[in-house]
Scaffold this active site. Structure first.
Site: not given
Length: 385
Positions: A97, A184, A248, A342-343
């Protein structure tokens, strides 16, 4: 309808299942280089159909977190090559990424202590950066005031994305994912509530909002083609080996100072259409509603995914607070092709098996999600009950 555990292909890259390990920043690379521990961490999770690496910084100015690996210099490419090799040896597939934090940064992380760069000079008070302070202690802090990129700075930043993509080819990654989510840099150009420019890189029209992300996509695609061709000519890459390019997005995300605005769906459906026309292999949609813990961030509307799917021919990954049941529901809808987790992957390196066999999931230690060392990183066991 397919299940989570059926095969899929992205850009010719064959995946054994539809479980994606979503990108997660873990701040374990104090030297900003992927190392043995990085390789071990990802190799432990190689049963995922696809791993998306933690965000890897494309340049020194891209940094917004300390202890995160980059991919702008040879030593970093070599570090990632070792980690990628570990994943491949374990039977996995991994894409890099490509990350630029933009204004979500701090002068302590910038070259010569300079200001972070962005689409705007307006700061955000809704962002956290991870730094080492003057005593060498790690902590989160607010972002510093940014400066807006000029035309030369924009061109240089786009070139940084291209160089990073070429480095990912050299490192042996199976693809790259352009990080255009989570507030971002790229999203700072897309969002008209942040991008207050009056030039052609502004955000007062959909075409202008998309100029920066599409310029990055074009540069990355060209760099990948050139790097793959060069590697094949040099005999360091097997001809015909697939290399996937994705992006993404978090259209309805509000983290890091991203306000909601009229025209979100129009903007991102147009982006999807343009990415499809360029041959971008996948779009990774992030739903932040389950992770922000607030009432401001809405769920990604099903209608948005439907409209995006109508104009985008590539693969769609959907990530955000998923369970085995909700993941299967999304697959059953036919609107998405793969599901990101994810987590759950932090404390469950064998997550695919646990989901498939309906085994209990371990809980991650929150105190070691952002930390240094092996604890809470490579020491979670596979299921043995």
């Amino acid at each position: 309808m397919p299940t989570l555990f059926e095969t899929f292909s992205i850009g010719g890259l064959q995946l054994p299942n539809r479980v994606v390990m979503a990108p997660m920043t873990r701040v374990r690379s104090q030297a900003q280089v992927a190392d043995d521990m990085t390789g071990e961490y990802y190799a432990q999770r190689a049963t995922a159909g696809l791993i998306v690496s933690e965000g890897t910084f494309i340049s020194p100015a891209a940094r917004g977190f300390a202890a995160v690996p980059g991919i702008w210099k040879p030593s970093q490419v070599e570090g990632w090559a070792q980690a990628v090799g570990d994943v491949h040896a374990a039977g996995g597939r991994i894409v890099a990424q490509l990350w630029h934090c933009g204004r979500v940064s701090h002068t302590a992380l910038q070259p010569s202590g300079s200001a972070p760069v962005s689409s705007t000079s307006t700061p955000t008070d809704d962002a956290k950066c991870y730094i080492f302070d003057s005593r060498g202690e790690a902590r989160f802090t607010g972002a510093s005031d940014p400066i807006g990129l000029d035309a030369d700075g924009i061109a240089e930043t786009i070139a940084d994305y291209a160089r990073a993509a070429a480095g990912a080819v050299e490192a042996g990654f199976d693809g790259v994912e352009i990080h255009a989510a989570n507030g971002y840099l790229i999203q700072q150009f897309i969002n008209p509530g942040v991008n207050d420019r009056s030039d052609d890189w502004g955000a007062d029209t959909v075409d202008k909002r998309l100029r920066f992300p599409l310029s990055v996509a074009d540069a990355v695609l060209a760099a990948v083609r050139d790097a793959v061709r060069a590697a094949e000519d040099a005999g360091t890459r097997e001809p015909g080996t697939p290399f996937a390019v994705g992006m993404r997005i978090s259209p309805y995300g509000t983290v890091n100072g991203m306000p909601l605005y009229d025209g979100i769906e129009t903007t991102y459906v147009a982006l999807a259409k343009e990415l499809g026309a360029r041959g971008v292999d996948y779009i990774h949609v992030a739903d932040q509603s389950s992770t922000t813990g607030d009432s401001v961030t809405p769920e990604v509307p099903r209608e948005f995914v439907e409209h995006m799917r109508e104009v985008y021919p590539g693969a769609v990954i959907f990530t955000g607070g998923q369970t085995a049941e909700s993941a299967q529901e999304w697959l059953d809808s036919g609107l998405v092709d793969l599901i990101g987790f994810g987590r759950p992957f932090i404390a469950n390196p064998d997550l695919v098996r646990r989901l498939r066999d309906d085994l209990p999931l371990a809980e991650a230690n929150r105190d070691t999600i952002y930390a240094q060392g092996e604890a809470g990183y490579t020491d979670y066991p596979v299921y043995s009950g």
